[in-house]
Design an enzyme around this catalytic site. Structure first.
Site, PDB file in Angstrom:
ATOM      1  N   GLN A   1       2.066 -52.685 -40.693  1.00 18.04           N
ATOM      2  CA  GLN A   1       2.260 -54.136 -40.764  1.00 18.04           C
ATOM      3  C   GLN A   1       3.407 -54.452 -41.730  1.00 18.04           C
ATOM      4  O   GLN A   1       3.753 -55.614 -41.907  1.00 18.04           O
ATOM      5  CB  GLN A   1       0.971 -54.808 -41.252  1.00 18.04           C
ATOM      6  CG  GLN A   1      -0.206 -54.594 -40.314  1.00 18.04           C
ATOM      7  CD  GLN A   1      -1.521 -54.936 -40.978  1.00 18.04           C
ATOM      8  OE1 GLN A   1      -2.108 -54.152 -41.716  1.00 18.04           O
ATOM      9  NE2 GLN A   1      -1.992 -56.144 -40.732  1.00 18.04           N
ATOM     10  N   ASN A   2       3.934 -53.418 -42.386  1.00 14.70           N
ATOM     11  CA  ASN A   2       4.988 -53.645 -43.387  1.00 14.70           C
ATOM     12  C   ASN A   2       6.359 -53.779 -42.720  1.00 14.70           C
ATOM     13  O   ASN A   2       6.627 -53.131 -41.717  1.00 14.70           O
ATOM     14  CB  ASN A   2       5.019 -52.484 -44.387  1.00 14.70           C
ATOM     15  CG  ASN A   2       3.704 -52.358 -45.138  1.00 14.70           C
ATOM     16  OD1 ASN A   2       2.942 -53.308 -45.198  1.00 14.70           O
ATOM     17  ND2 ASN A   2       3.435 -51.197 -45.690  1.00 14.70           N
TER      18      ASN A   2
ATOM     19  N   HIS B   1       5.262 -55.777 -37.298  1.00 18.70           N
ATOM     20  CA  HIS B   1       5.873 -57.034 -37.757  1.00 18.70           C
ATOM     21  C   HIS B   1       7.388 -56.939 -37.885  1.00 18.70           C
ATOM     22  O   HIS B   1       8.010 -57.787 -38.514  1.00 18.70           O
ATOM     23  CB  HIS B   1       5.239 -57.479 -39.077  1.00 18.70           C
ATOM     24  CG  HIS B   1       3.783 -57.805 -38.947  1.00 18.70           C
ATOM     25  ND1 HIS B   1       2.943 -57.974 -40.014  1.00 18.70           N
ATOM     26  CD2 HIS B   1       3.004 -57.982 -37.840  1.00 18.70           C
ATOM     27  CE1 HIS B   1       1.715 -58.246 -39.586  1.00 18.70           C
ATOM     28  NE2 HIS B   1       1.732 -58.242 -38.271  1.00 18.70           N
TER      29      HIS B   1
ATOM     30  N   GLY C   1      -4.503 -49.208 -47.264  1.00 17.41           N
ATOM     31  CA  GLY C   1      -3.853 -50.302 -47.998  1.00 17.41           C
ATOM     32  C   GLY C   1      -3.771 -51.585 -47.200  1.00 17.41           C
ATOM     33  O   GLY C   1      -2.846 -52.368 -47.369  1.00 17.41           O
TER      34      GLY C   1
ATOM     35  N   SER D   1      -6.359 -54.820 -45.493  1.00 15.56           N
ATOM     36  CA  SER D   1      -7.694 -55.357 -45.252  1.00 15.56           C
ATOM     37  C   SER D   1      -7.789 -55.761 -43.789  1.00 15.56           C
ATOM     38  O   SER D   1      -8.847 -56.150 -43.309  1.00 15.56           O
ATOM     39  CB  SER D   1      -7.972 -56.547 -46.169  1.00 15.56           C
ATOM     40  OG  SER D   1      -6.883 -57.436 -46.137  1.00 15.56           O
TER      41      SER D   1
ATOM     42  N   PRO E   1      -8.225 -49.423 -52.769  1.00 18.05           N
ATOM     43  CA  PRO E   1      -8.899 -49.501 -54.068  1.00 18.05           C
ATOM     44  C   PRO E   1     -10.111 -50.428 -54.020  1.00 18.05           C
ATOM     45  O   PRO E   1     -11.041 -50.293 -54.805  1.00 18.05           O
ATOM     46  CB  PRO E   1      -7.843 -50.076 -55.011  1.00 18.05           C
ATOM     47  CG  PRO E   1      -6.587 -50.235 -54.242  1.00 18.05           C
ATOM     48  CD  PRO E   1      -6.855 -49.955 -52.797  1.00 18.05           C
ATOM     49  N   GLU E   2     -10.084 -51.364 -53.073  1.00 14.32           N
ATOM     50  CA  GLU E   2     -11.162 -52.344 -53.018  1.00 14.32           C
ATOM     51  C   GLU E   2     -11.894 -52.311 -51.683  1.00 14.32           C
ATOM     52  O   GLU E   2     -11.368 -51.857 -50.689  1.00 14.32           O
ATOM     53  CB  GLU E   2     -10.600 -53.756 -53.203  1.00 14.32           C
ATOM     54  CG  GLU E   2     -10.317 -54.094 -54.641  1.00 14.32           C
ATOM     55  CD  GLU E   2      -9.115 -55.010 -54.769  1.00 14.32           C
ATOM     56  OE1 GLU E   2      -8.977 -55.910 -53.914  1.00 14.32           O
ATOM     57  OE2 GLU E   2      -8.327 -54.804 -55.712  1.00 14.32           O
TER      58      GLU E   2
ATOM     59  N   ALA F   1      -3.171 -45.768 -52.301  1.00 12.23           N
ATOM     60  CA  ALA F   1      -2.666 -44.868 -51.266  1.00 12.23           C
ATOM     61  C   ALA F   1      -1.836 -43.744 -51.880  1.00 12.23           C
ATOM     62  O   ALA F   1      -1.894 -42.594 -51.429  1.00 12.23           O
ATOM     63  CB  ALA F   1      -1.837 -45.664 -50.267  1.00 12.23           C
TER      64      ALA F   1
END
Ligand SMILES: [Zn+2]
Length: 265
Positions: free
Chosen positions: A103-104, A121, A189, A191, A216-217, A233
Site C-alpha cells: 500500500q506504500n 496505491h 505493518g 492494519s 507492534p500493535e 517489521a
C-alpha cells in the site's frame, strides 16, 4: 531485541509453495518516511487532504497538487529502505511463488530489490498524464507547472491513487487471484482498514491460508492471524529469514553498506 519465531510457523512457511505478503506504512516507518499527515508541515499544514490529493483538487489547482507531491518526493528521497525491505527480498528469493502487495507509494520495495510486486496505491516516483494515464518518464523543459504530456498535451500528475480514485483493475485482480491461491498470507505493518486491501486477509483465511501478522500493535487482522509477531517489521523480518534458514544476501548487503557509510543504526 530477540524475536521468538514459533516452530510451527517455520514448518508451515517452509512447506508453502505460494506466499502473499501485504505491506503498509509500518514497513517504511523505520526508514523515516513521513506519512501524508507528517509531511503536512509548514506551508502545507493549512490545507485539507482533499485539497492536495483528489482529482477535484488537481482540476482546481494543478500547480498546488504538483508541488505537494514534489515536496513529498523530496522527503522520501532523503530516506532509504530499511532491513524490513531487504528481508522481504530474501524471502522472495527463497519462496517458490511469492507476491508482495504494498500500500506504500515510496517505491522502497523496488529500490531494495523486490521484483514480484504490486504497488496498489502507485509510486510517487512515477508520473502519468491526467487525461489518458500515459506513463511518462521525461518531458521537454518548460516553465509550466505541472508540465504537459508529450503524447497528448494533458497535464502531468503523480502516478499514485488519490482519495476517491479506484485501484487499477489489473492490480486488484492480480492481488485477489494470488491471495486466493496462497498457503501463507503475511500482513506486515498494516492494519488493513482501507479497502480493498482490508479484504485480502479475509479472503486468504477463507481460502484456507495460514495468516502471519507482523505488527507492534494489535489490529483487526490479529483476530484472523494464526501467528501475531509483535515488533517492528525491521526487527521481526530479519529474524524470520534467519529462523527459516534462508540465505540473508540482501540483509547482509544492506548491513555492509550501512557499516561502510559509518551509520550506527
Ligand atoms: Zn498523455
Amino acid at each position: 531485541m530477540a524475536v521468538d519465531i514459533p516452530d510451527d510457523l517455520i514448518e508451515t512457511y517452509r512447506k508453502a509453495e505460494r506466499v502473499v505478503v501485504l505491506t503498509g506504512a509500518g514497513v517504511s516507518a523505520e526508514s523515516g518516511v513521513p506519512t501524508f499527515r507528517e509531511a503536512q508541515s509548514g506551508l502545507w499544514a493549512q490545507y485539507d487532504p482533499r485539497e492536495l490529493a483528489t482529482p477535484q483538487a488537481f482540476v482546481r489547482n494543478p500547480r498546488l497538487v504538483w508541488e505537494w507531491y514534489a515536496w513529498r518526493r523530496e522527503l522520501i528521497q532523503r530516506a532509504r529502505p530499511n532491513l524490513a525491505h531487504y528481508a522481504l527480498v530474501d524471502l522472495e528469493q527463497a519462496t517458490p511463488h511469492f507476491l508482495l502487495i504494498t500500500q506504500n507509494i515510496d517505491g522502497f520495495h523496488w529500490l531494495a530489490g523486490s521484483r514480484d510486486m504490486l504497488e496498489l496505491h502507485g509510486n510517487i516516483a512515477r508520473t502519468k498524464c491526467f487525461d489518458e494515464g500515459h506513463r511518462v518518464d521525461g518531458w521537454p523543459q518548460s516553465d509550466e507547472i505541472p508540465p504537459r504530456c508529450p503524447r497528448c498535451r494533458s497535464l502531468l500528475r503523480p502516478d499514485v491513487v488519490w482519495f476517491g480514485e479506484g485501484i487499477p483493475e489489473h492490480a486488484l485482480r492480480a492481488a485477489f487471484e494470488a491471495t486466493r491461491q496462497c498457503q501463507v498470507f503475511m500482513a506486515i505493518g498494516t492494519s488493513a482498514v482501507v479497502q480493498p486491501a482490508a479484504q485480502l486477509p479475509l479472503l486468504a483465511k477463507r481460502a484456507g491460508a495460514r495468516i502471519i501478522e507482523i505488527n507492534p500493535e494489535q489490529t483487526a487482522i490479529s483476530l484472523l492471524a494464526d501467528w501475531s509477531l509483535r515488533g517492528s517489521a525491521a526487527q521481526v523480518l530479519p529474524a524470520l529469514v534467519r529462523a527459516l534458514g534462508f540465505p540473508t544476501t540482501a540483509i547482509d548487503g544492506a548491513r555492509q553498506s550501512e557499516t561502510a557509510q559509518g551509520r550506527d543504526t
